[in-house]
Scaffold this motif. Structure first.
Motif, PDB file in Angstrom:
ATOM      1  N   VAL A  56       0.918  -1.120   0.189  1.00 41.43           N
ATOM      2  CA  VAL A  56       0.125  -0.243   0.408  1.00 41.43           C
ATOM      3  C   VAL A  56       1.325   1.279  -0.154  1.00 41.43           C
ATOM      4  CG1 VAL A  56      -2.214   1.218   1.360  1.00 41.43           C
ATOM      5  CG2 VAL A  56      -2.377  -1.378   0.620  1.00 41.43           C
ATOM      6  N   ARG A  60       0.651   4.674  -2.712  1.00 41.07           N
ATOM      7  CA  ARG A  60       0.470   5.342  -2.173  1.00 41.07           C
ATOM      8  C   ARG A  60       1.567   6.321  -2.702  1.00 41.07           C
ATOM      9  NH1 ARG A  60      -0.201   4.956   2.498  1.00 41.07           N
ATOM     10  NH2 ARG A  60      -2.414   4.994   2.884  1.00 41.07           N
ATOM     11  N   ILE A  75      -4.599   7.819  -2.655  1.00 33.75           N
ATOM     12  CA  ILE A  75      -4.645   7.013  -1.654  1.00 33.75           C
ATOM     13  C   ILE A  75      -4.119   7.583  -0.570  1.00 33.75           C
ATOM     14  CG2 ILE A  75      -4.175   4.878   0.006  1.00 33.75           C
ATOM     15  CD1 ILE A  75      -3.078   4.124  -3.186  1.00 33.75           C
ATOM     16  N   VAL A  93      -7.471   2.189  -2.479  1.00 36.44           N
ATOM     17  CA  VAL A  93      -6.516   1.220  -3.460  1.00 36.44           C
ATOM     18  C   VAL A  93      -7.324   0.740  -4.389  1.00 36.44           C
ATOM     19  CG1 VAL A  93      -4.969  -0.205  -2.681  1.00 36.44           C
ATOM     20  CG2 VAL A  93      -5.327   1.288  -0.636  1.00 36.44           C
TER      21      VAL A  93
END
Length: 261
Positions: A56, A60, A75, A93
């Motif tokens: 993640v 991002r 994000i 996401v």
């Protein structure tokens, strides 16, 4: 298409995956839909895990770099203020992944998450990597003749190893001497092929690259790498100029190694 003699100086064969060792339909109709259909469920199930958080984080960072692009999805950071906020972050996401996939992006961030999702799918038997039937027998012959065999794909090295480790032909990872992905450079950049040659300890003209994509073939040729374009069912058509310019094969069995005389 007949027989294509392999130049005598070739010591290594570098293989693309999609459209070369593996049907494009498998990637487009099995692998990618699996990601789209399961990414939210996967994120919910693995959110607290360190690996998922790294994935993640990369997405991002990529989203910030993409912020000026039309349709890009940022994000937000998670502040820990409850389930509702967590769902918003997870949805961001999901939306980012769907947006990147709709544009056929090849970012490392996207490929890393996809690789981890596919790992779970292969391990549980939900997915098996499809391989054209001529591939394994041909590679075995090449290796018997002393040829090294490598993979170079835009899919992550992990995704490559999963496809060949959990394939319709069983675990065939032993057939490959190494794997490269876009961390070595884009497949349409000639410098990538020079880096691969340096990595495996040979000159670029000691390598034969098999791909279904003329732009990749062109980049490899610019680096003085030998090239053959692979014609498979479902692959994009070639122009008349491309057909007349490139060496073409429709099966790995059409490659003739001098050492196999």
């Amino acid at each position: 298409m007949g027989v294509l003699p392999v130049p005598a100086e070739v010591r290594a064969i570098l293989l693309d995956i999609e459209g070369t060792t593996t049907p494009i339909a498998f990637v487009q109709e099995t692998l990618f839909p699996y990601i789209k259909d399961n990414v939210k469920e996967y994120l919910r199930a693995h959110w607290e895990e360190e690996e998922c958080q790294r994935d993640v984080g990369l997405l991002r960072k990529q989203a910030q770099e993409d912020s000026s692009l039309d349709g890009a999805v940022l994000i937000p950071l998670e502040s820990g203020s409850g389930e509702e906020e967590l769902e918003r972050v997870i949805q961001a996401v999901v939306d980012n992944v769907h947006w990147q996939m709709s544009l056929d992006r090849k970012t490392t961030a996207l490929k890393q998450l996809q690789g981890h999702m596919w790992r779970a799918a292969y391990a549980t038997g939900h997915v098996k990597g499809e391989i054209f039937e001529d591939v394994v027998p041909a590679i075995r012959k090449w290796r018997e003749a002393g040829m090294k065999v490598y993979i170079y794909s835009s899919g992550s090295v992990e995704a490559q190893k999963l496809l060949f480790g959990y394939s319709t032909e069983g675990d065939i990872l032993e057939l490959f001497d190494g794997h490269f992905d876009t961390k070595i450079g884009p497949k349409v950049d000639s410098e990538s092929y020079r880096r691969i040659a340096a990595s495996i300890g040979c000159a670029t003209n000691n390598i034969l690259f098999l791909t279904d994509v003329p732009r990749e073939a062109n980049a490899a040729e610019e680096a003085d790498t030998h090239v053959a374009v692979v014609i498979r069912p479902g692959n994009a058509g070639l122009t008349d100029d491309e057909k007349s310019y490139y060496s073409l094969i429709s099966s790995f069995t059409e490659l003739f190694l001098p050492s196999s005389t």
